[in-house]
Design an enzyme around this catalytic site. Sequence first.
Site, PDB file in Angstrom:
ATOM      1  N   GLY A  86     107.195  15.753  54.654  1.00 41.73           N
ATOM      2  CA  GLY A  86     106.810  15.411  55.758  1.00 41.73           C
ATOM      3  C   GLY A  86     106.860  16.466  57.068  1.00 41.73           C
ATOM      4  O   GLY A  86     106.492  15.520  58.288  1.00 41.73           O
ATOM      5  N   GLY A 144     103.559  21.881  48.822  1.00 33.76           N
ATOM      6  CA  GLY A 144     105.338  22.028  49.307  1.00 33.76           C
ATOM      7  C   GLY A 144     106.397  21.159  49.271  1.00 33.76           C
ATOM      8  O   GLY A 144     106.077  20.018  48.814  1.00 33.76           O
ATOM      9  N   ALA A 145     107.344  21.553  49.540  1.00 33.21           N
ATOM     10  CA  ALA A 145     108.389  20.373  50.554  1.00 33.21           C
ATOM     11  C   ALA A 145     109.143  21.320  51.420  1.00 33.21           C
ATOM     12  O   ALA A 145     108.648  22.472  51.907  1.00 33.21           O
ATOM     13  CB  ALA A 145     109.240  20.599  48.757  1.00 33.21           C
ATOM     14  N   ASP A 146     109.678  20.737  51.963  1.00 32.84           N
ATOM     15  CA  ASP A 146     110.585  21.009  53.356  1.00 32.84           C
ATOM     16  C   ASP A 146     111.979  21.252  52.838  1.00 32.84           C
ATOM     17  O   ASP A 146     112.566  21.946  52.696  1.00 32.84           O
ATOM     18  CB  ASP A 146     110.620  19.593  53.970  1.00 32.84           C
ATOM     19  CG  ASP A 146     109.435  19.447  54.623  1.00 32.84           C
ATOM     20  OD1 ASP A 146     108.520  20.559  55.358  1.00 32.84           O
ATOM     21  OD2 ASP A 146     109.429  18.338  54.623  1.00 32.84           O
ATOM     22  N   GLY A 179     105.216  17.923  58.303  1.00 30.89           N
ATOM     23  CA  GLY A 179     103.559  18.084  57.955  1.00 30.89           C
ATOM     24  C   GLY A 179     103.023  16.537  58.834  1.00 30.89           C
ATOM     25  O   GLY A 179     102.321  16.602  58.779  1.00 30.89           O
ATOM     26  N   THR A 233     100.237  19.320  51.232  1.00 31.27           N
ATOM     27  CA  THR A 233      99.702  19.876  52.697  1.00 31.27           C
ATOM     28  C   THR A 233     100.258  20.573  52.960  1.00 31.27           C
ATOM     29  O   THR A 233     101.813  20.366  52.784  1.00 31.27           O
ATOM     30  CB  THR A 233     100.035  18.482  53.771  1.00 31.27           C
ATOM     31  OG1 THR A 233      98.595  17.137  53.244  1.00 31.27           O
ATOM     32  CG2 THR A 233      99.617  19.053  55.214  1.00 31.27           C
ATOM     33  N   GLY A 234      99.798  21.319  54.347  1.00 31.40           N
ATOM     34  CA  GLY A 234     101.679  22.401  54.600  1.00 31.40           C
ATOM     35  C   GLY A 234     100.952  23.581  54.752  1.00 31.40           C
ATOM     36  O   GLY A 234      99.679  24.508  54.107  1.00 31.40           O
ATOM     37  N   GLU A 277     100.293  11.746  50.696  1.00 33.75           N
ATOM     38  CA  GLU A 277     101.479  12.747  49.800  1.00 33.75           C
ATOM     39  C   GLU A 277     102.054  11.867  48.394  1.00 33.75           C
ATOM     40  O   GLU A 277     101.853  12.005  47.277  1.00 33.75           O
ATOM     41  CB  GLU A 277     101.937  14.088  50.140  1.00 33.75           C
ATOM     42  CG  GLU A 277     101.510  14.561  50.841  1.00 33.75           C
ATOM     43  CD  GLU A 277     102.395  16.053  51.863  1.00 33.75           C
ATOM     44  OE1 GLU A 277     102.025  16.776  52.734  1.00 33.75           O
ATOM     45  OE2 GLU A 277     103.853  15.599  51.732  1.00 33.75           O
ATOM     46  N   THR A 306     101.950  26.713  53.120  1.00 31.12           N
ATOM     47  CA  THR A 306     102.276  27.298  51.522  1.00 31.12           C
ATOM     48  C   THR A 306     100.943  26.625  50.972  1.00 31.12           C
ATOM     49  O   THR A 306      99.923  27.474  50.002  1.00 31.12           O
ATOM     50  CB  THR A 306     103.582  26.388  50.770  1.00 31.12           C
ATOM     51  OG1 THR A 306     104.552  26.724  52.094  1.00 31.12           O
ATOM     52  CG2 THR A 306     103.415  27.537  49.466  1.00 31.12           C
TER      53      THR A 306
HETATM   54  C1  5RP Z   1     103.642  17.846  54.666  1.00 31.99           C
HETATM   55  C2  5RP Z   1     104.811  18.234  53.838  1.00 31.99           C
HETATM   56  C3  5RP Z   1     104.784  19.920  53.503  1.00 31.99           C
HETATM   57  O1  5RP Z   1     104.816  20.059  52.329  1.00 31.99           O
HETATM   58  C4  5RP Z   1     106.003  20.301  54.125  1.00 31.99           C
HETATM   59  O2  5RP Z   1     106.519  19.962  55.187  1.00 31.99           O
HETATM   60  C5  5RP Z   1     106.428  22.033  53.691  1.00 31.99           C
HETATM   61  O3  5RP Z   1     105.353  23.084  54.327  1.00 31.99           O
HETATM   62  P1  5RP Z   1     105.457  23.949  54.366  1.00 31.99           P
HETATM   63  O4  5RP Z   1     104.223  24.621  53.790  1.00 31.99           O
HETATM   64  O5  5RP Z   1     104.924  24.041  55.423  1.00 31.99           O
HETATM   65  O6  5RP Z   1     106.624  24.655  54.904  1.00 31.99           O
HETATM   66  O7  5RP Z   1     105.478  18.114  53.778  1.00 31.99           O
HETATM   67  O8  5RP Z   1     103.903  16.767  55.285  1.00 31.99           O
END
Ligand code: 5RP
Length: 220
Positions: free
Chosen positions: A95, A82-84, A97, A28-29, A103, A31
């Site tokens: 998380g 993806g990842a933060d 998102g 999710t997100g 996930e 990316t």
């Molecule tokens: C959602 C996530 C996403 O992978 C994370 O927030 C990265 O999002 P983005 O690709 O929009 O930077 O963990 O719960």
Amino acid sequence: MTQDELKALVGQAALQYVVPGAVVGVGTGSTVNCFIDALAMMKDRIAGAVSSSVKSTERLQAHGITVLDANQVDSLPVYIDGADEIDHRGYMIKGGGAALTREKIVADLAASFVCIADASKLVDTLGAFPLPVEVIPMAAAQVARRFHSAFGGQARVREGVVTDNGNLILDVRGLKISDPLALETEVNQWPGVVTVGVFARHKASVCLLGTPDGVKTLRF
Ligand code: 5RP
């Protein structure tokens, strides 16, 4: 290159990890949205996707990609998300998102986790990004207090957010997570915690990192 261009680059690069004929796990997100759009080009060569959120499910279905329930598959060859934040060992904070629980469930089904991220997500120590924790609503205040006494972090309920599972998200600021595995193991045991957004037991196998010089592949 802009951050959006880097996201598009790694979204496209992730296609090489999709196994033809198999079901792919999809995160999710923003990316991952780039990955989903790229995946549409090979939709006739996959058996479908297991999705980690309502939002990703809707995007996959809009492209005509079959979305299977997680209970319909025994395992997945790969999960792409993806990842933060991601550190040099492949441990992640996720998380942002609010989709962390699903996930982790889809990641648990998968033999490998391919993380797609722009270079800003690579850190030495996890914790500058507020750590998301999905909690049962009645436990929110108690989990927040426990975070403060155990790790010194300040937890606040994310305003206006209810997860796909009907729960709340606490965002915990002020952490320096030197031992992600220990923190994940400890917090997982607190009553009312559904999922903590440290992905240590389900860390990345590979990270495709979007940099101005192109896609770098980190293996863990
Ligand atoms: C959602 C996530 C996403 O992978 C994370 O927030 C990265 O999002 P983005 O690709 O929009 O930077 O963990 O719960």
